[in-house]
Design an enzyme around this catalytic site. Structure first.
Site, PDB file in Angstrom:
ATOM      1  N   THR A  46     -41.066  26.560  -6.921  1.00 56.19           N
ATOM      2  CA  THR A  46     -41.912  27.708  -7.040  1.00 56.19           C
ATOM      3  C   THR A  46     -42.970  27.523  -8.059  1.00 56.19           C
ATOM      4  O   THR A  46     -42.805  26.462  -8.751  1.00 56.19           O
ATOM      5  CB  THR A  46     -40.985  28.766  -7.564  1.00 56.19           C
ATOM      6  OG1 THR A  46     -40.324  28.600  -8.625  1.00 56.19           O
ATOM      7  CG2 THR A  46     -40.098  29.322  -6.456  1.00 56.19           C
ATOM      8  N   THR A  48     -44.634  28.537 -11.036  1.00 57.05           N
ATOM      9  CA  THR A  48     -44.350  28.268 -12.612  1.00 57.05           C
ATOM     10  C   THR A  48     -43.272  27.230 -13.076  1.00 57.05           C
ATOM     11  O   THR A  48     -43.493  26.624 -14.012  1.00 57.05           O
ATOM     12  CB  THR A  48     -44.158  29.600 -13.485  1.00 57.05           C
ATOM     13  OG1 THR A  48     -45.443  30.399 -12.953  1.00 57.05           O
ATOM     14  CG2 THR A  48     -44.156  29.513 -14.843  1.00 57.05           C
ATOM     15  N   CYS A  49     -42.432  27.337 -12.007  1.00 65.16           N
ATOM     16  CA  CYS A  49     -41.398  26.470 -12.404  1.00 65.16           C
ATOM     17  C   CYS A  49     -41.613  24.727 -12.263  1.00 65.16           C
ATOM     18  O   CYS A  49     -41.382  24.224 -12.965  1.00 65.16           O
ATOM     19  CB  CYS A  49     -40.103  26.817 -11.415  1.00 65.16           C
ATOM     20  SG  CYS A  49     -39.684  28.494 -11.655  1.00 65.16           S
ATOM     21  N   THR A  50     -42.500  24.804 -11.431  1.00 64.99           N
ATOM     22  CA  THR A  50     -42.684  23.443 -11.065  1.00 64.99           C
ATOM     23  C   THR A  50     -43.989  23.103 -11.871  1.00 64.99           C
ATOM     24  O   THR A  50     -44.159  21.734 -12.080  1.00 64.99           O
ATOM     25  CB  THR A  50     -43.039  22.995  -9.619  1.00 64.99           C
ATOM     26  OG1 THR A  50     -41.930  23.552  -8.923  1.00 64.99           O
ATOM     27  CG2 THR A  50     -43.660  21.790  -9.032  1.00 64.99           C
ATOM     28  N   MET A  54     -40.444  23.029 -15.870  1.00 64.68           N
ATOM     29  CA  MET A  54     -39.816  21.670 -15.502  1.00 64.68           C
ATOM     30  C   MET A  54     -40.573  20.807 -16.235  1.00 64.68           C
ATOM     31  O   MET A  54     -40.268  19.770 -17.182  1.00 64.68           O
ATOM     32  CB  MET A  54     -39.806  21.399 -14.158  1.00 64.68           C
ATOM     33  CG  MET A  54     -39.073  20.086 -13.972  1.00 64.68           C
ATOM     34  SD  MET A  54     -37.555  19.949 -14.587  1.00 64.68           S
ATOM     35  CE  MET A  54     -36.602  20.600 -13.471  1.00 64.68           C
TER      36      MET A  54
END
Length: 162
Positions: A46, A48-50, A54
């Site tokens: 997703t 913001t996660c990527t 992370m």
């Protein structure tokens, strides 16, 4: 009720892909002793996660190690195949981060950090958070108000607590 600083990290069996396929990883094996940085994301691959969350832990891996944190764990309510692919795509696997699947969301529920966002297709997903765990006890906890925000839970913010 959400977990808080000073609480013991709940026991959980999470999943990853090993040499022979999916394997169970008892969280206590990774987080019962020493200093551990653990962060949770709403979903692998997703936005913001990527692009933010992370990478903030990958780029700070050495800085965490210099402060005595040998283990960095990322948890998401996804399956272990997705977590493995995401770890390879983001460079997290090469950096030595542990990407673990909370496939049924039990760990996330035990933390009290689950949320639903039906419009985005998220049901029983994890709020965005990071925590410092020492000898199985939560020493610092940062939970974002919005799943699309990564500031309080970023690697840089948690690094200040180590």
């Amino acid at each position: 009720m959400s977990i808080t600083t000073g609480d013991k990290l709940p026991e959980a069996d999470l999943l990853r892909i090993g040499a022979d396929g999916p394997e169970t990883v008892p969280l206590r094996d990774l987080a019962a002793s020493g200093k551990v940085a653990l962060f949770g994301v709403p979903g692998a691959f997703t936005g913001t996660c990527t692009t933010a969350h992370m990478p903030s832990f990958v780029r700070n891996k050495d800085a965490f190690a210099e402060k005595g944190v040998d283990t960095i764990i990322c948890v998401a309510v996804n399956d272990p195949f997705v977590m493995k692919a995401w770890g390879e795509q983001t460079g997290a696997a090469e950096a030595g981060l542990h990407l673990l699947a909370d496939a049924d969301g039990a760990f996330t529920r035990d933390l009290g950090l689950q949320f639903d966002a039906p419009a985005a297709g998220f049901h029983g997903r994890s709020r965005r958070y990071s925590m410092l765990v020492e000898d199985g006890v939560i020493k610092a906890l940062h939970v974002e108000d919005s799943p699309g925000t990564c500031s309080a839970s970023a690697g840089e913010a948690l690094l200040e607590d180590v």
